[in-house]
Scaffold this motif. Structure first.
Motif, PDB file in Angstrom:
ATOM      1  N   VAL A  27       8.459  71.303 -32.374  1.00  0.00           N
ATOM      2  CA  VAL A  27       7.301  71.735 -31.684  1.00  0.00           C
ATOM      3  C   VAL A  27       6.482  70.098 -31.550  1.00  0.00           C
ATOM      4  N   LYS A  28       5.642  70.079 -30.724  1.00  0.00           N
ATOM      5  CA  LYS A  28       5.043  68.866 -30.428  1.00  0.00           C
ATOM      6  C   LYS A  28       3.370  69.087 -30.519  1.00  0.00           C
ATOM      7  N   ALA A  29       2.771  68.202 -31.341  1.00  0.00           N
ATOM      8  CA  ALA A  29       1.197  68.227 -31.394  1.00  0.00           C
ATOM      9  C   ALA A  29       0.537  68.051 -29.886  1.00  0.00           C
ATOM     10  N   SER A  30      -0.432  68.878 -29.788  1.00  0.00           N
ATOM     11  CA  SER A  30      -1.116  68.566 -28.424  1.00  0.00           C
ATOM     12  C   SER A  30      -2.635  68.134 -28.726  1.00  0.00           C
ATOM     13  N   ALA A  31      -3.074  68.019 -30.038  1.00  0.00           N
ATOM     14  CA  ALA A  31      -4.319  67.350 -30.286  1.00  0.00           C
ATOM     15  C   ALA A  31      -4.193  66.059 -30.932  1.00  0.00           C
ATOM     16  N   PRO A  32      -5.245  65.425 -31.055  1.00  0.00           N
ATOM     17  CA  PRO A  32      -5.084  64.251 -31.787  1.00  0.00           C
ATOM     18  C   PRO A  32      -5.382  64.545 -33.142  1.00  0.00           C
ATOM     19  N   THR A  33      -4.507  64.021 -34.100  1.00  0.00           N
ATOM     20  CA  THR A  33      -4.741  64.270 -35.529  1.00  0.00           C
ATOM     21  C   THR A  33      -6.083  63.795 -36.269  1.00  0.00           C
ATOM     22  N   ALA A  34      -6.707  64.576 -36.484  1.00  0.00           N
ATOM     23  CA  ALA A  34      -8.242  63.875 -37.352  1.00  0.00           C
ATOM     24  C   ALA A  34      -7.863  63.536 -38.762  1.00  0.00           C
ATOM     25  N   ARG A  35      -8.902  62.640 -39.064  1.00  0.00           N
ATOM     26  CA  ARG A  35      -8.896  62.131 -40.489  1.00  0.00           C
ATOM     27  C   ARG A  35      -8.650  63.353 -41.335  1.00  0.00           C
ATOM     28  N   CYS A  36      -7.825  63.274 -42.200  1.00  0.00           N
ATOM     29  CA  CYS A  36      -7.705  64.113 -43.492  1.00  0.00           C
ATOM     30  C   CYS A  36      -7.042  63.966 -44.670  1.00  0.00           C
ATOM     31  N   SER A  37      -7.462  64.124 -45.829  1.00  0.00           N
ATOM     32  CA  SER A  37      -6.988  63.568 -46.794  1.00  0.00           C
ATOM     33  C   SER A  37      -5.628  64.327 -47.239  1.00  0.00           C
ATOM     34  N   ALA A  38      -5.493  65.489 -46.479  1.00  0.00           N
ATOM     35  CA  ALA A  38      -4.157  66.060 -46.785  1.00  0.00           C
ATOM     36  C   ALA A  38      -3.075  65.215 -46.431  1.00  0.00           C
ATOM     37  N   THR A  39      -3.410  64.088 -45.685  1.00  0.00           N
ATOM     38  CA  THR A  39      -2.180  63.429 -45.278  1.00  0.00           C
ATOM     39  C   THR A  39      -1.720  62.505 -46.264  1.00  0.00           C
ATOM     40  N   ALA A  40      -2.503  62.308 -47.417  1.00  0.00           N
ATOM     41  CA  ALA A  40      -2.054  61.557 -48.518  1.00  0.00           C
ATOM     42  C   ALA A  40      -1.094  62.247 -49.453  1.00  0.00           C
ATOM     43  N   LYS A  41      -0.956  63.755 -48.972  1.00  0.00           N
ATOM     44  CA  LYS A  41      -0.225  64.427 -49.917  1.00  0.00           C
ATOM     45  C   LYS A  41       1.058  64.709 -49.299  1.00  0.00           C
ATOM     46  N   ALA A  42       1.599  63.675 -48.151  1.00  0.00           N
ATOM     47  CA  ALA A  42       2.732  63.594 -47.546  1.00  0.00           C
ATOM     48  C   ALA A  42       3.153  64.984 -46.844  1.00  0.00           C
ATOM     49  N   THR A  43       2.123  65.241 -46.046  1.00  0.00           N
ATOM     50  CA  THR A  43       2.371  66.529 -45.352  1.00  0.00           C
ATOM     51  C   THR A  43       3.422  66.272 -44.279  1.00  0.00           C
ATOM     52  N   PRO A 214      -8.106  71.367 -44.236  1.00  0.00           N
ATOM     53  CA  PRO A 214      -9.322  70.115 -44.510  1.00  0.00           C
ATOM     54  C   PRO A 214     -10.526  70.576 -45.463  1.00  0.00           C
ATOM     55  N   ASN A 215     -10.998  69.646 -46.160  1.00  0.00           N
ATOM     56  CA  ASN A 215     -12.240  69.637 -46.824  1.00  0.00           C
ATOM     57  C   ASN A 215     -13.431  69.872 -45.825  1.00  0.00           C
ATOM     58  N   ASP A 216     -14.525  70.084 -46.278  1.00  0.00           N
ATOM     59  CA  ASP A 216     -15.763  70.334 -45.492  1.00  0.00           C
ATOM     60  C   ASP A 216     -16.104  69.226 -44.607  1.00  0.00           C
ATOM     61  N   ASP A 217     -15.852  67.876 -45.016  1.00  0.00           N
ATOM     62  CA  ASP A 217     -16.330  66.759 -44.241  1.00  0.00           C
ATOM     63  C   ASP A 217     -15.249  66.623 -43.253  1.00  0.00           C
ATOM     64  N   GLU A 218     -13.892  66.701 -43.493  1.00  0.00           N
ATOM     65  CA  GLU A 218     -12.773  66.769 -42.543  1.00  0.00           C
ATOM     66  C   GLU A 218     -13.011  67.971 -41.574  1.00  0.00           C
ATOM     67  N   LYS A 219     -13.572  68.997 -41.728  1.00  0.00           N
ATOM     68  CA  LYS A 219     -13.707  69.957 -40.900  1.00  0.00           C
ATOM     69  C   LYS A 219     -14.696  69.603 -39.897  1.00  0.00           C
ATOM     70  N   ASP A 220     -15.833  68.865 -40.170  1.00  0.00           N
ATOM     71  CA  ASP A 220     -17.027  68.565 -39.445  1.00  0.00           C
ATOM     72  C   ASP A 220     -16.241  67.415 -38.486  1.00  0.00           C
ATOM     73  N   ALA A 221     -15.531  66.493 -39.016  1.00  0.00           N
ATOM     74  CA  ALA A 221     -14.676  65.364 -38.319  1.00  0.00           C
ATOM     75  C   ALA A 221     -13.920  66.315 -37.123  1.00  0.00           C
ATOM     76  N   LEU A 222     -13.251  67.006 -37.248  1.00  0.00           N
ATOM     77  CA  LEU A 222     -12.374  67.900 -36.477  1.00  0.00           C
ATOM     78  C   LEU A 222     -13.149  68.411 -35.417  1.00  0.00           C
ATOM     79  N   MET A 223     -14.432  69.149 -35.753  1.00  0.00           N
ATOM     80  CA  MET A 223     -15.229  69.656 -34.744  1.00  0.00           C
ATOM     81  C   MET A 223     -15.587  68.656 -33.748  1.00  0.00           C
ATOM     82  N   ARG A 224     -16.305  67.249 -34.313  1.00  0.00           N
ATOM     83  CA  ARG A 224     -16.591  66.390 -33.519  1.00  0.00           C
ATOM     84  C   ARG A 224     -15.477  66.010 -32.396  1.00  0.00           C
ATOM     85  N   VAL A 225     -14.224  65.664 -32.913  1.00  0.00           N
ATOM     86  CA  VAL A 225     -13.177  65.253 -32.248  1.00  0.00           C
ATOM     87  C   VAL A 225     -13.013  66.067 -31.097  1.00  0.00           C
ATOM     88  N   ILE A 226     -12.868  67.482 -31.435  1.00  0.00           N
ATOM     89  CA  ILE A 226     -12.553  68.457 -30.351  1.00  0.00           C
ATOM     90  C   ILE A 226     -13.508  68.887 -29.255  1.00  0.00           C
TER      91      ILE A 226
END
Length: 244
Positions: A27-43, A214-226
């Motif tokens: 599968v392929k991502a269709s939207a830009p990946t927003a800042r997310c601390s989850a990436t630090a967990k080697a998602t 995502p945490n709350d701050d990251e959710k806000d960032a995603l909404m701004r991006v979208i």
């Protein structure tokens, strides 16, 4: 690249479009990946994805079984609708115009915002979605797809109103995560409406796929991006800070 698919046929010999199974693929991502601390967990994979290759496999099977067609219940938003149509055309194995799949598109941009309907008791999108669905039925669509994750919150109600099967983007994503990333964790990057409704968490749990959100701050960032970025067709510089 999808390498093979399997179509389940009913007793009458006609294909059951709701039971197309991917044997292998990606599968392929269709939207830009927003800042997310989850990436630090080697998602290893993300869950907010447009499963273009999955739909490409569906198109291939529909073309092989003559007279079948796809209906796109679109306009949520128009760019996502155009992107999905382009992916289907580009990924269909065709050596001439006549070899492509017949696709009906209703890009109904008047459908009320799905996230506002879920979170803020906004206008229900169902009447407008039903209007589009009826038009696609009249066109003769054999299956329906929706290029909007949040819109899938209303899919069960829509499915009750038609015998034409919907192909769920959520199910496609969960199946792809399980088959292509066994034992890995999915990061759900989505609108607040999609996250709050549990659309992806529910279907991922159904298929035994672990996930993080995502945490709350990251959710806000995603909404701004979208909303302020992609939907507003803003220049990337405007939402660049929220991407990394």
């Amino acid at each position: 690249k999808v390498t093979s698919t399997k179509m389940i046929f009913g007793r009458s010999g006609t294909p059951d479009l709701s039971r197309i199974e991917i044997e292998s693929g990606c599968v392929k991502a269709s939207a830009p990946t927003a800042r997310c601390s989850a990436t630090a967990k080697a998602t290893e994979c993300t869950s907010e994805i447009m499963t273009a290759n999955y739909f490409s496999a569906i198109c291939t099977e529909l073309r092989r079984n003559k007279k079948k067609s796809i209906g796109i219940l679109g306009g949520m938003g128009p760019l996502a609708t155009a992107d999905l149509f382009t992916k289907i055309v580009n990924m269909t194995k065709a050596d001439c115009d006549n070899a492509h799949i017949r696709i009906y598109i209703d890009s109904n941009s008047s459908i009320p915002d799905r996230t506002k309907a879920i979170l803020q008791n906004g206008n229900s999108p169902i009447p407008n979605m039903m209007d589009s669905l009826k038009k696609l039925e009249l066109c003769g669509a054999d299956c329906i797809i929706m290029p909007c994750n949040t819109a899938h919150y209303f899919l069960p109600e829509l499915q009750k109103q038609t015998s034409i099967p919907f192909i769920s983007m959520l199910e496609a994503t969960a199946i792809s995560c399980k088959e292509n990333f066994p034992g890995k964790t999915a990061a759900i990057l989505a609108t607040k409406g999609t996250l709050l409704s549990g659309l992806y968490s529910d279907v991922l749990e159904k298929h035994d796929v672990s996930y993080i959100i995502p945490n709350d701050d990251e959710k806000d960032a995603l909404m701004r991006v979208i909303y302020d970025g992609i939907k507003a067709k803003a220049e990337p510089e405007k939402y660049k800070a929220d991407l990394f």
